[in-house]
Design an enzyme around this catalytic site. Structure first.
Site, short mmCIF file in Angstrom:
data_model
loop_
_atom_site.label_atom_id
_atom_site.label_comp_id
_atom_site.label_asym_id
_atom_site.label_seq_id
_atom_site.Cartn_x
_atom_site.Cartn_y
_atom_site.Cartn_z
N CYS C 84 0.84 -1.20 0.00
CA CYS C 84 0.00 0.00 0.00
C CYS C 84 0.88 1.26 0.00
O CYS C 84 1.54 1.53 -0.98
CB CYS C 84 -0.97 -0.06 1.18
SG CYS C 84 -2.42 0.98 0.94
N HIS C 185 -3.60 -5.76 0.98
CA HIS C 185 -2.95 -5.95 2.28
C HIS C 185 -2.91 -7.42 2.68
O HIS C 185 -3.83 -7.91 3.33
CB HIS C 185 -3.73 -5.19 3.36
CG HIS C 185 -3.56 -3.71 3.31
ND1 HIS C 185 -2.53 -3.07 3.95
CD2 HIS C 185 -4.29 -2.74 2.69
CE1 HIS C 185 -2.63 -1.76 3.74
NE2 HIS C 185 -3.69 -1.53 2.98
N GLU C 187 -1.20 -8.69 5.02
CA GLU C 187 -1.09 -8.82 6.48
C GLU C 187 -2.46 -8.81 7.15
O GLU C 187 -2.59 -9.18 8.31
CB GLU C 187 -0.19 -7.71 7.05
CG GLU C 187 -0.83 -6.34 7.25
CD GLU C 187 -0.95 -5.51 5.97
OE1 GLU C 187 -0.75 -6.05 4.87
OE2 GLU C 187 -1.27 -4.30 6.09
#
Lengths: 603, 82, 215
Positions: C84, C185, C187
């Protein structure tokens, strides 16, 4: 100024120019709660009294939470009004020593105001606190007075909770954050007025700086971590004046404030302007003279400005200096104890026959999608299905929601408010959580011309708390939401926190769909309904508890999980009912229920 | 040292699509019925430079543009003295 | 095997990324702008709003002192992952080609999206199969990827139009595959309690790659 006569009597003389400025802020409805304090005093409370409420989650962690309004600023300048509303409530939670972990909003507006949504989104997204849900109420009642209420929650270990007061003489107060300018001078008094005419446009608008806020969060948490913070408060309405006087007043102490030390963004400010400026992204930290240097160093490391601006004194006097000049000197208590208006007794009538006054059924995902609701990687239930469920890494979890029923309160403020409370309990139970406490935002019109609605709303809040056995941990009031003298419906927004094991939260999956309960409302049945809700959830059912059973936001939320709702026809229900939807394979209950369709996997 | 005021106008290069500009243009033309074409949404930065003379000031502004203010891959810029 | 997460002023996915790396068993450190990157095998530039994204996302961060350390790490062939805002910073540093501009809607967008894996032989994507469809969250206002030149090693593509990106590009790698930049993302998709686990394999790929390389 409203209470000029009282001020003269208390001072025993005419107030000076600076005192007039100071007291018109501190004794404004926004800061002084003149019309609501009497009611608030009578509410059952828990963990109340600081910058935000604190309630125990699991013996180790406390949850810190509060809701606040930014209605007036958002009416004038939607983007910055809403953005700074987020900033303010975040700092309230932060000031308690907790890292903010969730934001919710409660928006009442005549149409989706793009500026308000972008304001909340840009600010919340940037500071890295997820906006995990809320309510979006579209109704013509709010054409001139949109309501922007924002709730924030954070989690901290109990031993890190920071008091909202000075505790001993000799402490010093450091103000750190962005520079101080002329923005928002007299914002507090403005937020206590009718929105007609040009006075509304004269206010110098507060502009949010989310980057500074993010740095402020990290800097403050580092100060707490290093054990430097002995007390703290956010600089909101009333700026330096309000933060420093409240900090020392709560400790029955006094202060000497040195305005020339406040870091300025505009060099040519008058001392009184420095005193009451409402520049955003600032905090006051109570610390020892020895630790002040380190506090300032941490602030500077985070690209923020900081200075020791006050000393805490034993004598409960608030003394303001600018260099050698004494700008103001008054008893601390006088500043923080605004005159109180009389409160009214309210005798509720029997439960009325409510008419249907529906809000527009808009899919709230157009709003949620602009919010980063996942940052922090703790969001267990996404927005759109009811309360958000948040986990706390390393153990526990909590549910969080905002809810109101102004459509009912417009018809009967007492029962409308009461029902909103009961429905908040149901929604909390629906995600498998145990209701812990609430925060509330009183949004109201003119309490001088129409005191009865306010009295009814506050009585309902008290009665509903007692009925449910749930107390109030924090709150906020926004009065004078009027335009050309006409007020909004009494709109009490409830923010409810529940305790939940995040590993055991049911999620929707392909199953049958049932309605459970009754299409009308009888108060005596309510607690039975709660028992049924608990049982259904305990048995693995996923529950949606909503005023119109299922709306387009629910459908879209399910669709985004790859699920499609196939329901022949929803039962018709009264504006207040005791029915909810369950997604499960089979039910066995001793209350009415019926299968109405199925939830299918698509794609 | 004297101070000079400048504006830096930053615009996307012609070959970079500007969907927001296109949307605004469409609103102006189709809803407001205004004969507007080729609307491009850029940004304008105003700043003051301390320098011994105006040529040096211009030079400093261009350096700021090339070092940080402008992304030469997709943007171009013009410096105007105010 | 050691990873680090660079904390820029305004990074806000640093803690999430740290958590995910720890979850797959890596040793992780946070590093600041004046730290050295020498000890690390994997360097992650996390999501967020470095310097508020006030000029262009990633622009100021790309010119910080740590940029020199990142360049050194690139020369040594270390693995670099930009997620990002981290992707935006890598682009601003010219370590990856193209540009990331404001979403064509003009709005921030946060939701789960479907992606196809276009390149399953980078150190980051070995645990996926080519053309596999995975689900990851996006959350960005400036994710519209604009191609400059033809040579782009595309790693992830959106299945639907999310932000107006050229060819629906969601993630790209350097020619040697050792630098990956992506808007989604991973994560946030490492635990089923959070709604999906497709991101986990990205971090597991890294772990396996580094393990193999150290032998």
């Amino acid at each position: 100024m409203r209470y000029l006569k009282i001020l003269k009597e208390k001072l025993g003389r005419d107030p000076t120019f600076v005192e007039l400025q100071a007291f018109s802020v501190m004794w404004s409805e926004h800061c002084g709660y003149s019309h609501t304090r009497g009611y608030i005093d009578r509410l059952p409370k828990q963990g109340h009294g600081g910058n935000a409420g604190v309630v125990d989650l699991d013996g180790t962690h406390g949850i810190v939470f509060k809701i606040e309004s930014h209605n007036h600023p958002s009416a004038i300048e939607p983007y910055n009004g809403a953005a700074t509303g987020v900033g303010g409530i975040i700092r309230d939670v932060l000031a308690m020593g907790a890292r903010p972990t969730a934001i919710l909003d409660s928006l009442h507006m005549a149409e989706v105001v793009d500026g308000i949504i972008r304001g909340i989104a840009d600010y919340g997204n940037s500071i890295g606190v997820p906006t995990v849900g809320g309510e979006l109420r579209i109704s013509g009642f709010y054409a001139h007075n949109p309501l922007v209420n924002v709730m924030a929650a954070g989690v901290a270990n109990h031993d890190k909770i920071v008091p909202s007061r000075a505790t001993r003489p000799g402490q010093v107060i450091v103000v750190f954050g962005g520079g101080t300018g002329r923005d928002g001078i007299h914002g507090a008094s403005f937020a206590s007025e009718d929105l007609t005419g040009d006075k509304a446009t004269k206010l110098s608008i507060q502009v949010g700086d989310p980057f500074a806020e993010k740095m402020l969060i990290e800097a403050f948490l580092k100060m707490v971590d290093e054990g430097l913070v002995e007390g703290a408060q956010d600089l909101g309405a009333g700026g330096v004046l309000s933060a420093t006087s409240e900090l020392v007043a709560r400790g029955d102490l006094g202060a000497v404030v040195h305005l020339e030390r406040v870091p300025l963004r505009e060099p040519d400010m008058e001392p009184w302007e420095i005193l009451i400026s409402e520049s955003q992204e600032r905090m006051a930290v109570v610390t020892s003279p020895d630790n002040a240097r380190r506090v300032i160093e941490i602030a500077n490391d985070h690209l923020l400005r900081a200075a020791v601006i006050a000393e805490v004194t034993e004598k409960p006097v608030y003394r303001v200096l600018h260099g050698e000049d004494v700008i103001m000197e008054v008893p601390v208590k006088l500043l923080v104890e605004a005159p109180e208006e009389p409160i009214f007794q309210y005798q509720p009538g029997s439960f009325p026959n409510f008419r249907k006054m529906e809000y527009a059924d808009v899919d709230a995902h157009q709003v949620f999608e602009q919010y980063d609701y996942m940052v922090g990687t703790d969001t267990v239930l996404p927005p759109g299905l009811g309360p958000a469920v948040m986990r706390v890494k390393g153990g526990c979890g909590y549910s969080i929601l905002t809810h109101s029923r102004a459509d009912l309160a417009a018809q009967d403020p007492y029962w409308g408010t009461f029902v909103a409370f009961l429905e908040s309990v149901r929604k909390t139970l629906a995600v498998g959580a145990e209701p812990l406490a609430i925060t509330n935002c009183i949004n109201y019109g003119d309490p001088d011309t129409d005191p009865e609605g306010l009295a009814a709303m506050m009585k309902a809040l008290k009665d509903a708390c007692e009925f449910s056995g749930i107390a109030v941990a924090s709150g906020n009031a926004s009065l004078y939401n009027t335009y050309m003298g006409k007020g909004i419906p009494p709109t009490l927004v409830i923010g409810m926190i529940g305790r939940v094991d995040p590993e055991r939260v049911n999620k929707p999956r392909p199953s049958k769909v049932f309605v459970v309960g009754w299409p009308d409302f009888v108060l005596e049945r309510e607690k039975d309904l709660w028992k049924v809700l608990k049982k259904v959830v305990h048995d693995g059912g996923f529950v949606i508890s909503a005023m119109n059973l299922i709306n387009s936001t629910h459908r879209e939320a399910l669709r985004r999980m790859g699920l499609m709702l196939k329901v022949e026809q929803l039962p018709s229900v009264s504006p207040v009912h005791q029915m909810f939807i369950v997604f499960t394979d089979s039910l066995e209950l001793n209350v009415p229920f019926r299968e109405i369709g199925s939830l299918l996997r698509v794609g | 040292m004297p101070r000079y005021r400048f504006a830096v106008d930053i615009q996307f290069k012609d070959n970079v699509r500007d969907p927001r500009g296109e949307t605004i243009e469409r609103v102006l033309r189709e809803e407001k019925r205004l004969p507007i074409h080729n609307l491009r949404l850029g940004k304008s930065i105003h700043l003051e430079v301390e320098a011994s003379n105006v040529e040096k000031a211009f030079h400093i502004v261009r350096r700021a543009c090339e070092d940080l203010l402008v992304n030469p891959i997709v943007e171009e810029y013009e410096v105007r003295k105010l | 095997m050691k990873a680090c997460v660079i904390v820029y002023p305004g990074s806000n996915c640093d803690r999430d990324t740290y958590h995910a790396l720890e979850y797959v068993g890596m040793k992780v450190d946070y590093v600041g702008l004046n730290d050295e990157l020498e000890p690390y095998d994997l360097i992650v530039l996390p999501g967020g709003f470095s310097y508020g994204d006030y000029l262009r996302p990633g622009a100021v961060a790309a010119r910080e002192k740590i940029a020199g350390e990142i360049l050194k790490a690139v020369e040594k062939g270390k693995l670099i992952l930009g997620i990002c805002n981290g992707f935006q910073i890598l682009i601003e540093m010219n370590l990856l080609p193209g540009a990331l501009l404001q979403n064509s809607s003009g709005r921030f967008v946060c939701k789960w999206v479907h992606l196809s894996v276009s390149d399953a032989v980078t150190p980051f994507t070995m645990h996926y199969t080519r053309d596999e469809v995975i689900r990851l969250p996006v959350a960005h206002g400036f994710g519209r990827y604009v191609k400059v030149g033809d040579k782009v090693r595309v790693v992830f593509k959106y299945l639907e139009d999310v932000n107006g990106s050229d060819e629906r590009i969601a993630g790209i790698a350097s020619e040697n595959g050792r630098i990956l930049g992506m808007m989604p993302h991973p994560e946030r998709a490492c635990e089923s309690i959070l709604g999906g686990t497709d991101g986990l394999r990205l971090f597991q790929s890294i772990v396996e790659f580094l393990r193999r390389e150290s032998h």
